[in-house]
Design an enzyme around this catalytic site. Structure first.
Site, PDB file in Angstrom:
ATOM      1  N   PHE A  83       0.812  -1.231   0.000  1.00  0.00           N
ATOM      2  CA  PHE A  83       0.000   0.000   0.000  1.00  0.00           C
ATOM      3  C   PHE A  83       0.836   1.267   0.000  1.00  0.00           C
ATOM      4  O   PHE A  83       0.320   2.343  -0.294  1.00  0.00           O
ATOM      5  CB  PHE A  83      -0.949   0.011   1.213  1.00  0.00           C
TER       6      PHE A  83
ATOM      7  N   LYS B 123      -1.117  -7.476  -9.278  1.00  0.00           N
ATOM      8  CA  LYS B 123      -2.162  -7.443  -8.240  1.00  0.00           C
ATOM      9  C   LYS B 123      -1.766  -6.308  -7.296  1.00  0.00           C
ATOM     10  O   LYS B 123      -0.929  -6.480  -6.412  1.00  0.00           O
ATOM     11  CB  LYS B 123      -2.198  -8.793  -7.500  1.00  0.00           C
TER      12      LYS B 123
ATOM     13  N   GLU C 122      -4.957  -3.799  -2.349  1.00  0.00           N
ATOM     14  CA  GLU C 122      -6.403  -3.524  -2.379  1.00  0.00           C
ATOM     15  C   GLU C 122      -6.758  -2.226  -1.653  1.00  0.00           C
ATOM     16  O   GLU C 122      -7.871  -1.722  -1.773  1.00  0.00           O
ATOM     17  CB  GLU C 122      -7.184  -4.712  -1.786  1.00  0.00           C
TER      18      GLU C 122
ATOM     19  N   SER D 236       5.111  -7.121   3.499  1.00  0.00           N
ATOM     20  CA  SER D 236       5.630  -7.452   4.825  1.00  0.00           C
ATOM     21  C   SER D 236       6.424  -8.768   4.782  1.00  0.00           C
ATOM     22  O   SER D 236       6.243  -9.582   3.877  1.00  0.00           O
ATOM     23  CB  SER D 236       4.473  -7.571   5.808  1.00  0.00           C
TER      24      SER D 236
ATOM     25  N   CYS E 242       9.358   1.721   3.603  1.00  0.00           N
ATOM     26  CA  CYS E 242      10.200   0.565   3.961  1.00  0.00           C
ATOM     27  C   CYS E 242      11.630   1.010   4.222  1.00  0.00           C
ATOM     28  O   CYS E 242      12.405   0.275   4.807  1.00  0.00           O
ATOM     29  CB  CYS E 242      10.178  -0.465   2.861  1.00  0.00           C
TER      30      CYS E 242
ATOM     31  N   GLU F  39       8.493  -4.409  13.438  1.00  0.00           N
ATOM     32  CA  GLU F  39       8.431  -3.306  12.473  1.00  0.00           C
ATOM     33  C   GLU F  39       7.170  -2.506  12.804  1.00  0.00           C
ATOM     34  O   GLU F  39       6.062  -3.031  12.691  1.00  0.00           O
ATOM     35  CB  GLU F  39       8.337  -3.847  11.046  1.00  0.00           C
TER      36      GLU F  39
HETATM   37  P1  NAD Z   1       1.301  -6.754   3.030  1.00  0.00           P
HETATM   38  O1  NAD Z   1       2.319  -7.839   3.089  1.00  0.00           O
HETATM   39  O2  NAD Z   1       0.189  -6.789   4.002  1.00  0.00           O
HETATM   40  O3  NAD Z   1       0.601  -6.737   1.578  1.00  0.00           O
HETATM   41  C1  NAD Z   1       1.367  -6.708   0.397  1.00  0.00           C
HETATM   42  C2  NAD Z   1       0.569  -7.389  -0.711  1.00  0.00           C
HETATM   43  O4  NAD Z   1       0.371  -8.756  -0.374  1.00  0.00           O
HETATM   44  C3  NAD Z   1      -0.810  -6.790  -0.943  1.00  0.00           C
HETATM   45  O5  NAD Z   1      -1.055  -6.752  -2.332  1.00  0.00           O
HETATM   46  C4  NAD Z   1      -1.738  -7.758  -0.230  1.00  0.00           C
HETATM   47  O6  NAD Z   1      -3.007  -7.861  -0.850  1.00  0.00           O
HETATM   48  C5  NAD Z   1      -1.014  -9.082  -0.324  1.00  0.00           C
HETATM   49  N1  NAD Z   1      -1.202  -9.930   0.856  1.00  0.00           N
HETATM   50  C6  NAD Z   1      -1.304  -9.525   2.148  1.00  0.00           C
HETATM   51  N2  NAD Z   1      -1.425 -10.586   2.964  1.00  0.00           N
HETATM   52  C7  NAD Z   1      -1.392 -11.688   2.176  1.00  0.00           C
HETATM   53  C8  NAD Z   1      -1.459 -13.091   2.442  1.00  0.00           C
HETATM   54  N3  NAD Z   1      -1.580 -13.558   3.665  1.00  0.00           N
HETATM   55  N4  NAD Z   1      -1.380 -13.933   1.402  1.00  0.00           N
HETATM   56  C9  NAD Z   1      -1.236 -13.467   0.139  1.00  0.00           C
HETATM   57  N5  NAD Z   1      -1.176 -12.151  -0.162  1.00  0.00           N
HETATM   58  C10 NAD Z   1      -1.243 -11.274   0.834  1.00  0.00           C
HETATM   59  O7  NAD Z   1       2.101  -5.367   3.082  1.00  0.00           O
HETATM   60  P2  NAD Z   1       1.464  -3.903   3.164  1.00  0.00           P
HETATM   61  O8  NAD Z   1       0.872  -3.713   4.513  1.00  0.00           O
HETATM   62  O9  NAD Z   1       0.668  -3.604   1.963  1.00  0.00           O
HETATM   63  O10 NAD Z   1       2.804  -3.027   3.043  1.00  0.00           O
HETATM   64  C11 NAD Z   1       3.622  -2.694   4.140  1.00  0.00           C
HETATM   65  C12 NAD Z   1       4.776  -3.652   4.250  1.00  0.00           C
HETATM   66  O11 NAD Z   1       5.521  -3.645   3.023  1.00  0.00           O
HETATM   67  C13 NAD Z   1       5.774  -3.242   5.323  1.00  0.00           C
HETATM   68  O12 NAD Z   1       6.183  -4.404   5.999  1.00  0.00           O
HETATM   69  C14 NAD Z   1       6.935  -2.661   4.517  1.00  0.00           C
HETATM   70  O13 NAD Z   1       8.190  -2.728   5.151  1.00  0.00           O
HETATM   71  C15 NAD Z   1       6.910  -3.499   3.305  1.00  0.00           C
HETATM   72  N6  NAD Z   1       7.563  -2.862   2.185  1.00  0.00           N
HETATM   73  C16 NAD Z   1       8.796  -3.313   1.847  1.00  0.00           C
HETATM   74  C17 NAD Z   1       9.470  -2.723   0.811  1.00  0.00           C
HETATM   75  C18 NAD Z   1      10.823  -3.206   0.418  1.00  0.00           C
HETATM   76  O14 NAD Z   1      11.297  -2.751  -0.596  1.00  0.00           O
HETATM   77  N7  NAD Z   1      11.454  -4.100   1.145  1.00  0.00           N
HETATM   78  C19 NAD Z   1       8.881  -1.664   0.095  1.00  0.00           C
HETATM   79  C20 NAD Z   1       7.610  -1.234   0.465  1.00  0.00           C
HETATM   80  C21 NAD Z   1       6.958  -1.851   1.520  1.00  0.00           C
END
Ligand code: NAD
Length: 504
Positions: A157, A181, A184, A234, A289, A389
């Site tokens: 997001f 994808k 959302e 994450s 991040c 985090e």
């Molecule tokens: P998230 O992991 O909750 O979601 C990321 C994506 O995965 C979304 O599209 C979501 O729909 C999908 N998703 C979520 N849970 C899922 C599951 N159980 N099974 C399958 N798909 C699933 O992350 P977020 O809250 O959208 O973003 C924040 C996180 O992203 C933080 O931990 C941040 O550090 C990380 N991030 C990392 C970087 C990097 O470059 N390392 C960059 C940006 C964000």
């Protein structure tokens, strides 16, 4: 679809075969404006069949796209670049509306997104292989890079335009077809980018979006026609994505969470270090991040540094991202805001002290998902605020007696995304760069996100997979190499020889 049409769309839906595709799944989620707390639209949640439909469109487009001349693919990328420039404000408005980040920060995101498209404009040069002449008598050997086929991306997001473009630009420039994808929570910017890509000449089916939740993700992870998965999110999800998709035979790069430390030595420029800590900890409400979430203050620098950070944090203007003068917007959801807020009281129970906690102006924030900046002192490993985090505007200070203690702390942390050192001592900085077990390092630079002609990625639990994202490693990820050994007919030297081919 124009920006006003996207903004007015009741349900953000899929983009398949170059057009908006209504959802048939009967499932949808809410999209909020985090600055007001209001539901502003719905987003479709794809069924497995809808994912299959997008993958089928991408599969059908692949043969034509991979044989499209490199010069034409470069021209399309130049066209996409121009359209993003022309529409940068509209993209930024969508980012502020759904993610909450300030208008200035949103424009910054668009600028960093553009870099990735600009890098991909050089695709004819990036796809050059190698050629070795006369490896044996009359035998030449050369290597070519070919696209993988249909590849998919799953994005978070916090960067609704930039992270998709980290993936899309290189993937399609290399000749792949892409299924994205998006998160959302923030699906609209990707829809506008898909529309701009179509206008730029990306053929139908080459770039597709499926909106949705984990149902869509699980289908992408197992779909037999998807060759590779790029993920950013994450750590828990990244690990799941990596394990599931590699088990299904796919190439995977899965970027996870972070706990970025900023080490401040006693000789650092105090004002510069405090400015950097406040900017990197509270910018985008800590939802980057590469945000700094821990300052490691070495020796005598701790007290004056905390004073300088407090003084700056107290002046931050918190409010809706669309309002002029706002420096910090809301968090992404009410639940996330409450979870971040709970860290402050729990940290105190666990032995930390609150060095600063801001107050919100009720008239400025209304029912939005706002949280004032907080600064914790005397933080130690073992406390939740250190071990987890937080992903919000809570900055922890850990006091370390020596450089060696500070380095050990950073190297023992399970995350290894970004880090920074603040010092005037070039030797110390160079030693830190040599010693530290983190993928991206800043020297007097707090958010060292690499420029697009390097690659982005952390170490340890911040990245699952072998290749970093975008830049040269992005091109490597989205291609496979083929090595050709060739000899042209020379009837005069042809004979039967059952021995293993020799080159000398
Ligand atoms: P998230 O992991 O909750 O979601 C990321 C994506 O995965 C979304 O599209 C979501 O729909 C999908 N998703 C979520 N849970 C899922 C599951 N159980 N099974 C399958 N798909 C699933 O992350 P977020 O809250 O959208 O973003 C924040 C996180 O992203 C933080 O931990 C941040 O550090 C990380 N991030 C990392 C970087 C990097 O470059 N390392 C960059 C940006 C964000």
């Amino acid at each position: 679809m124009s920006i006003s049409e996207i903004a007015a769309t009741a349900t953000v839906t899929h983009w398949i075969n170059g057009k908006s595709e209504p959802s048939t799944s009967g499932r949808a989620g809410n999209i909020y404006n985090p600055a007001t707390g209001e539901i502003i639209a719905q987003v479709a949640f794809a069924s497995r069949e809808e994912v299959d439909h997008a993958v089928a469109a991408a599969t059908a487009a692949f043969a034509g796209w991979r044989s499209t001349p490199l010069s034409r693919r470069a021209e399309v990328m130049f066209g996409l670049r121009d359209r993003i420039v022309q529409n940068r404000r509209q993209i930024a408005e969508l980012l502020t509306r759904e993610n909450g980040k300030t208008s200035a920060d949103a424009l910054g995101e668009v600028a960093r997104s553009l870099e990735n498209v600009e890098f991909a404009c050089g695709i004819p040069n990036l796809l050059k292989g190698g050629y070795s002449e006369q490896c044996s008598n009359g035998v030449d050997v050369y290597q070519i890079k070919q696209p993988l086929g249909v590849v998919a991306g799953i994005t978070p997001f916090n960067f609704p335009a930039m992270v998709p473009l980290w993936m899309i630009a290189n993937a399609i420039a290399c000749g792949n077809c892409f299924v994205l994808k998006p998160s959302e929570k923030v699906p609209s910017a990707a829809t506008l980018i898909a529309e701009l890509a179509r206008e730029a000449g990306v053929p139908d089916g080459v770039l597709n979006l499926v909106q949705g939740d984990r149902v869509a993700v699980e289908r992408l992870l197992e779909h037999p026609d998807i060759k590779a998965i790029s993920f950013v999110g994450s750590t828990a999800t990244a690990r799941h994505i990596y394990e599931t998709a590699t088990r299904n035979g796919k190439r995977v790069q899965a970027l996870g969470g972070a706990k970025n430390h900023m080490l401040v030595l006693p000789d650092a420029d105090l004002a510069m270090a405090a400015d950097a800590a406040v900017s990197a900890a509270y910018g985008a409400a800590g939802e980057r991040c590469m945000a700094i979430s821990v300052v490691v203050a070495v020796g005598s620098v701790a007290d004056p540094l905390i004073d300088a950070i407090r003084e700056r944090a107290a002046k931050l203007a918190v409010g809706p991202g669309s309002e002029a003068g706002t420096q910090m917007g809301p968090l992404i959801t009410r639940e996330h805001r409450d979870r971040v807020a709970s860290h402050v009281s729990r940290a105190v129970q666990q032995g930390a002290t609150v060095a600063y906690e801001g107050r919100l102006n009720p008239s400025a924030v209304g029912d939005g998902f706002f949280l004032a900046p907080a600064l914790l002192d005397q933080v130690q490993p073992g406390m939740d605020c250190y071990d987890q985090e937080i992903f919000g505007p809570v900055l922890s200070v850990v006091r370390a007696a020596t450089y060696a203690d500070a380095l050990q702390l950073i190297n023992e942390n399970p995350y290894g995304n970004g880090t920074a050192i603040f010092t005037r001592d070039g030797g110390a900085a160079r030693q830190f760069q040599f010693d530290v077990e983190v993928g991206m390092v800043g020297i007097n630079v707090p958010i060292p996100v690499p420029v697009a002609y390097y690659s982005f990625g952390g170490w340890k639990t911040s990245l699952f997979g072998d290749l970093h994202m975008y830049g040269p490693e992005g091109v490597q990820f989205y291609t496979r190499s083929k090595v050709v050994t060739s000899r042209w007919p020379d009837p005069g030297s042809s004979k039967v020889d059952l021995g293993f081919p020799q080159v000398r």
